[in-house]
Write a protein that holds these residues in place. Structure first.
Motif, PDB file in Angstrom:
ATOM      1  N   SER A   1       5.693  -9.028 -13.375  1.00 56.94           N
ATOM      2  CA  SER A   1       4.544  -8.753 -12.525  1.00 56.94           C
ATOM      3  C   SER A   1       4.903  -7.773 -11.431  1.00 56.94           C
ATOM      4  N   ALA A   2       6.068  -7.980 -10.786  1.00 55.31           N
ATOM      5  CA  ALA A   2       6.453  -7.112  -9.683  1.00 55.31           C
ATOM      6  C   ALA A   2       6.670  -5.688 -10.186  1.00 55.31           C
ATOM      7  N   SER A   3       7.398  -5.533 -11.292  1.00 60.09           N
ATOM      8  CA  SER A   3       7.686  -4.162 -11.717  1.00 60.09           C
ATOM      9  C   SER A   3       6.416  -3.493 -12.245  1.00 60.09           C
ATOM     10  N   GLN A   4       5.519  -4.274 -12.818  1.00 58.42           N
ATOM     11  CA  GLN A   4       4.231  -3.710 -13.252  1.00 58.42           C
ATOM     12  C   GLN A   4       3.397  -3.267 -12.052  1.00 58.42           C
ATOM     13  N   SER A   5       3.325  -4.120 -11.048  1.00 59.17           N
ATOM     14  CA  SER A   5       2.501  -3.786  -9.873  1.00 59.17           C
ATOM     15  C   SER A   5       3.020  -2.554  -9.162  1.00 59.17           C
ATOM     16  N   ILE A   6       4.342  -2.489  -8.938  1.00 60.90           N
ATOM     17  CA  ILE A   6       4.837  -1.344  -8.177  1.00 60.90           C
ATOM     18  C   ILE A   6       4.719  -0.067  -8.994  1.00 60.90           C
ATOM     19  N   SER A   7       4.857  -0.159 -10.319  1.00 61.43           N
ATOM     20  CA  SER A   7       4.727   1.056 -11.128  1.00 61.43           C
ATOM     21  C   SER A   7       3.319   1.623 -11.041  1.00 61.43           C
ATOM     22  N   TYR A   8       2.332   0.720 -11.093  1.00 63.32           N
ATOM     23  CA  TYR A   8       0.954   1.212 -11.088  1.00 63.32           C
ATOM     24  C   TYR A   8       0.466   1.564  -9.695  1.00 63.32           C
ATOM     25  N   GLU A   9       1.178   1.065  -8.685  1.00 59.70           N
ATOM     26  CA  GLU A   9       0.792   1.428  -7.319  1.00 59.70           C
ATOM     27  C   GLU A   9       0.990   2.921  -7.080  1.00 59.70           C
ATOM     28  N   LEU A  10       2.028   3.487  -7.714  1.00 56.32           N
ATOM     29  CA  LEU A  10       2.280   4.923  -7.570  1.00 56.32           C
ATOM     30  C   LEU A  10       1.092   5.733  -8.068  1.00 56.32           C
TER      31      LEU A  10
ATOM     32  N   LEU B   1      -5.185   3.022   3.540  1.00 58.04           N
ATOM     33  CA  LEU B   1      -3.762   2.682   3.646  1.00 58.04           C
ATOM     34  C   LEU B   1      -3.592   1.203   3.954  1.00 58.04           C
ATOM     35  N   PHE B   2      -4.516   0.666   4.749  1.00 57.22           N
ATOM     36  CA  PHE B   2      -4.478  -0.769   5.045  1.00 57.22           C
ATOM     37  C   PHE B   2      -4.610  -1.581   3.755  1.00 57.22           C
ATOM     38  N   VAL B   3      -5.567  -1.156   2.901  1.00 58.87           N
ATOM     39  CA  VAL B   3      -5.752  -1.864   1.632  1.00 58.87           C
ATOM     40  C   VAL B   3      -4.466  -1.817   0.807  1.00 58.87           C
ATOM     41  N   PHE B   4      -3.873  -0.626   0.695  1.00 53.08           N
ATOM     42  CA  PHE B   4      -2.637  -0.495  -0.080  1.00 53.08           C
ATOM     43  C   PHE B   4      -1.531  -1.372   0.503  1.00 53.08           C
ATOM     44  N   GLY B   5      -1.419  -1.355   1.842  1.00 51.89           N
ATOM     45  CA  GLY B   5      -0.376  -2.137   2.488  1.00 51.89           C
ATOM     46  C   GLY B   5      -0.517  -3.611   2.180  1.00 51.89           C
ATOM     47  N   VAL B   6      -1.742  -4.137   2.310  1.00 53.28           N
ATOM     48  CA  VAL B   6      -1.951  -5.560   2.089  1.00 53.28           C
ATOM     49  C   VAL B   6      -1.727  -5.915   0.626  1.00 53.28           C
ATOM     50  N   VAL B   7      -2.202  -5.031  -0.272  1.00 52.14           N
ATOM     51  CA  VAL B   7      -2.013  -5.294  -1.702  1.00 52.14           C
ATOM     52  C   VAL B   7      -0.526  -5.366  -2.043  1.00 52.14           C
ATOM     53  N   SER B   8       0.283  -4.493  -1.396  1.00 53.67           N
ATOM     54  CA  SER B   8       1.724  -4.527  -1.665  1.00 53.67           C
ATOM     55  C   SER B   8       2.335  -5.846  -1.229  1.00 53.67           C
ATOM     56  N   VAL B   9       1.875  -6.379  -0.106  1.00 54.19           N
ATOM     57  CA  VAL B   9       2.414  -7.659   0.350  1.00 54.19           C
ATOM     58  C   VAL B   9       2.054  -8.759  -0.641  1.00 54.19           C
ATOM     59  N   GLY B  10       0.888  -8.605  -1.308  1.00 56.63           N
ATOM     60  CA  GLY B  10       0.460  -9.590  -2.295  1.00 56.63           C
ATOM     61  C   GLY B  10       1.473  -9.805  -3.402  1.00 56.63           C
ATOM     62  N   VAL B  11       2.219  -8.739  -3.745  1.00 60.16           N
ATOM     63  CA  VAL B  11       3.231  -8.878  -4.795  1.00 60.16           C
ATOM     64  C   VAL B  11       4.269  -9.925  -4.402  1.00 60.16           C
ATOM     65  N   TYR B  12       4.573 -10.012  -3.104  1.00 66.60           N
ATOM     66  CA  TYR B  12       5.554 -10.993  -2.643  1.00 66.60           C
ATOM     67  C   TYR B  12       5.122 -12.411  -2.984  1.00 66.60           C
ATOM     68  N   GLY B  13       3.817 -12.674  -2.908  1.00 68.81           N
ATOM     69  CA  GLY B  13       3.327 -14.012  -3.232  1.00 68.81           C
ATOM     70  C   GLY B  13       3.730 -14.415  -4.637  1.00 68.81           C
ATOM     71  N   ILE B  14       3.559 -13.490  -5.590  1.00 68.06           N
ATOM     72  CA  ILE B  14       3.918 -13.766  -6.976  1.00 68.06           C
ATOM     73  C   ILE B  14       5.434 -13.870  -7.121  1.00 68.06           C
ATOM     74  N   MET B  15       6.125 -12.909  -6.503  1.00 63.26           N
ATOM     75  CA  MET B  15       7.582 -12.820  -6.620  1.00 63.26           C
ATOM     76  C   MET B  15       8.244 -14.085  -6.056  1.00 63.26           C
ATOM     77  N   LEU B  16       7.820 -14.479  -4.847  1.00 61.37           N
ATOM     78  CA  LEU B  16       8.422 -15.655  -4.210  1.00 61.37           C
ATOM     79  C   LEU B  16       8.116 -16.918  -5.013  1.00 61.37           C
ATOM     80  N   GLY B  17       6.852 -17.045  -5.447  1.00 60.08           N
ATOM     81  CA  GLY B  17       6.454 -18.227  -6.202  1.00 60.08           C
ATOM     82  C   GLY B  17       7.253 -18.354  -7.485  1.00 60.08           C
ATOM     83  N   GLY B  18       7.396 -17.237  -8.199  1.00 55.91           N
ATOM     84  CA  GLY B  18       8.108 -17.267  -9.472  1.00 55.91           C
ATOM     85  C   GLY B  18       9.584 -17.557  -9.298  1.00 55.91           C
ATOM     86  N   TRP B  19      10.167 -16.990  -8.238  1.00 58.94           N
ATOM     87  CA  TRP B  19      11.602 -17.188  -8.039  1.00 58.94           C
ATOM     88  C   TRP B  19      11.885 -18.604  -7.552  1.00 58.94           C
TER      89      TRP B  19
END
Lengths: 357, 130
Positions: free
Chosen positions: A159-168, A127-145
């Motif tokens: 990237s964000a919608s791809q990552s969250i879709s595959y996280e499920l 769960l820790f791995v999943f949690g940290v990986v989810s925060v990683g999406v913010y890096g891309i999202m913030l940088g792009g925005w």
């Protein structure tokens, strides 16, 4: 009260371990860029980097050094603080995941001390791995925005919608594995895959959960934005991707973090499915060598497996064409999620009624 | 019982201390790298350099415009389904203790999950082409 009881030698031991892991992550990431260029060159019948050092082995150092001495450009329209925060967050999250991976068995020294080759053995490891990986999406999202560039924004949303879709699907594919292991701790899952043959069946999880592994691997490709799921970085549509406006080491951090993520996700896949640091005949080796040599062999075995995975990632990149966006979403939502659910139900039923454990 | 003891042993704040240490080292490492490149690189800014890149064409308007609602829909669906996926985790860890009864209960939950899933498919929430 708890803080008063901290063992300083314990802290020192962990600090050394963390520093080694961080440096090794950077080293592997740097040489993965070299490896990728060599693999691409071989597959396309070229020579690849061969000027800096023997076989171009100094190329990553030259590239890294160059990035330090380049001019930093923060575009006028961008949001300055978030623009800097993006690559920072992406790299920090990339370096954090390695905390729960067991890099080798515990070393029992002659003096009676136990040295653990895992930074933190927490009972929610996965769960820790999943949690940290989810925060990683913010890096891309913030940088792009924050770049305030249309291409970057489009890329980061993709990237964000791809990552969250595959996280499920990724989360679902692991449930079947957890039903068998009964634990979320990475160390316990690694220990359960001891050796290679337990008298009835192969111990590595990939032989018990081939479908689960396949789904997990496809999702890992998508999470990493690697080909064939590299839509956020497709040059033909988006020029470059979410890091288009970045320059100097900020760009370097984005690129390095992607390779570190590849290294860590290979390590997670090896730990969960391919027997971690275990290898056939490890009991015999353990009986005939001392603890430190044995631990060293285990670490080398783990690294060899990880290297094989990284090479596999590279072969896939230069073999398969890119998915279209609707194909990508359809595969994730309509293909992998039902498949993972099916795998979970079948595994549960099989354990309960077929093996009757 | 043994399992519970083990869980308690692994779940003290002390176990999370190395993670805080790793966060500190990671932040320090990245901070030093970004600081070093800020100090080492040349600073020769010109007006043209600071314009956002748009394939060489003069950029038109702000990039932060309204975008397709589909992306937001995916985000909301993710939140819904991810919560459901997380519910599976405690069950999976205690799978053996809960036995057949627990499995049948979870099958029901999978049924609800599938109902919601089929509903969003039928509604066309994941249709990307109009």
């Amino acid at each position: 009260m708890l803080l008063l009881q901290i063992d300083w030698s314990f802290l020192l031991e962990k600090s050394v371990l963390i520093l080694v892991i961080v440096l090794v992550s950077f080293g592997v990431a740097a040489y993965a860029t070299w490896g990728e260029r060599k693999v691409a060159a071989i597959m396309q019948d070229r020579l690849g980097p061969n000027r800096a050092g023997f076989m171009g082995l100094l190329q990553p150092l030259a590239d890294g050094g160059k990035l330090f001495f380049k001019e930093e450009i923060i575009p006028e329209g961008s949001t300055r603080t978030i623009f800097i925060l993006g690559p920072f967050l992406f790299m920090v999250t990339a370096l954090m995941t390695s905390a729960v991976i067991p890099w080798g068995p515990d070393i029992h020294t002659a003096a009676g001390n136990v040295i653990s080759l895992q930074v933190a053995d927490i009972n929610i490891g996965i769960l820790f791995v999943f949690g940290v990986v989810s925060v990683g999406v913010y890096g891309i999202m913030l940088g792009g925005w924050a770049s305030n560039n249309k291409f970057s924004l489009l890329s980061s949303i993709r990237s964000a919608s791809q990552s969250i879709s595959y996280e499920l699907a990724m989360g679902l594919s692991l449930i079947a594995l957890l039903m068998m292991s009964g634990s979320l701790s990475m160390r316990e899952i690694a220990q359960q895959q001891h050796g290679f043959w337990d008298g009835h069946w192969l111990t590595w999880n990939v032989f018990k959960q081939p479908l689960g592994f396949f789904i997990f691997m496809v999702c890992a490709f998508a999470e990493l934005n690697r080909a064939p799921f590299d839509l956020p970085e497709c040059e033909s549509e988006l020029n470059m991707g979410y890091h288009q406006e970045y320059s100097s080491m900020k760009l370097g951090l984005y690129l390095f973090a992607e390779y570190i993520n590849m290294f860590i996700s290979s390590a997670v896949m090896v730990t969960l499915f391919w027997g971690s640091y275990n290898f056939p005949g490890m009991d015999w080796v353990a009986a005939h060598t001392n603890a430190i040599v044995f631990a060293l062999i285990c670490v080398i075995v783990l690294m060899a497996k990880i290297t094989a995975f990284i090479l596999f990632f590279m072969f896939i990149r230069w073999t398969l064409p890119r998915f279209r966006y609707d194909q990508l979403m359809n595969l994730g939502w309509k293909g992998l999620i039902p498949l993972a659910l099916f795998n979970m139900v079948i595994t549960g039923a099989a354990i309960l009624w077929l093996f009757n454990k | 019982m043994n399992f519970l003891l083990l869980a308690a042993e692994q779940n003290t704040p002390f176990n999370y201390l190395p993670i805080a240490l790793q966060l500190l080292i990671a932040v320090g490492f990245v901070g030093i790298m970004m600081g070093a490149t800020h100090l080492l690189g040349p600073k020769r800014r010109t007006k043209d350099k600071l314009i956002n890149f748009e394939s060489g064409i003069p950029s038109v308007g702000n990039a932060r415009q309204p975008m397709s609602v589909k992306y937001f829909l995916v985000a909301i669906l993710f939140v819904l389904f991810d919560v459901e996926v997380i519910f599976f985790y405690p069950y999976a860890v205690n799978f053996r203790e809960l036995g057949q009864e627990g499995f049948l209960a979870v099958l029901m939950f999978v049924g609800f999950f599938l109902c919601g899933f089929i509903y969003i498919l039928k509604k066309g929430a994941l249709k990307w082409e109009d």
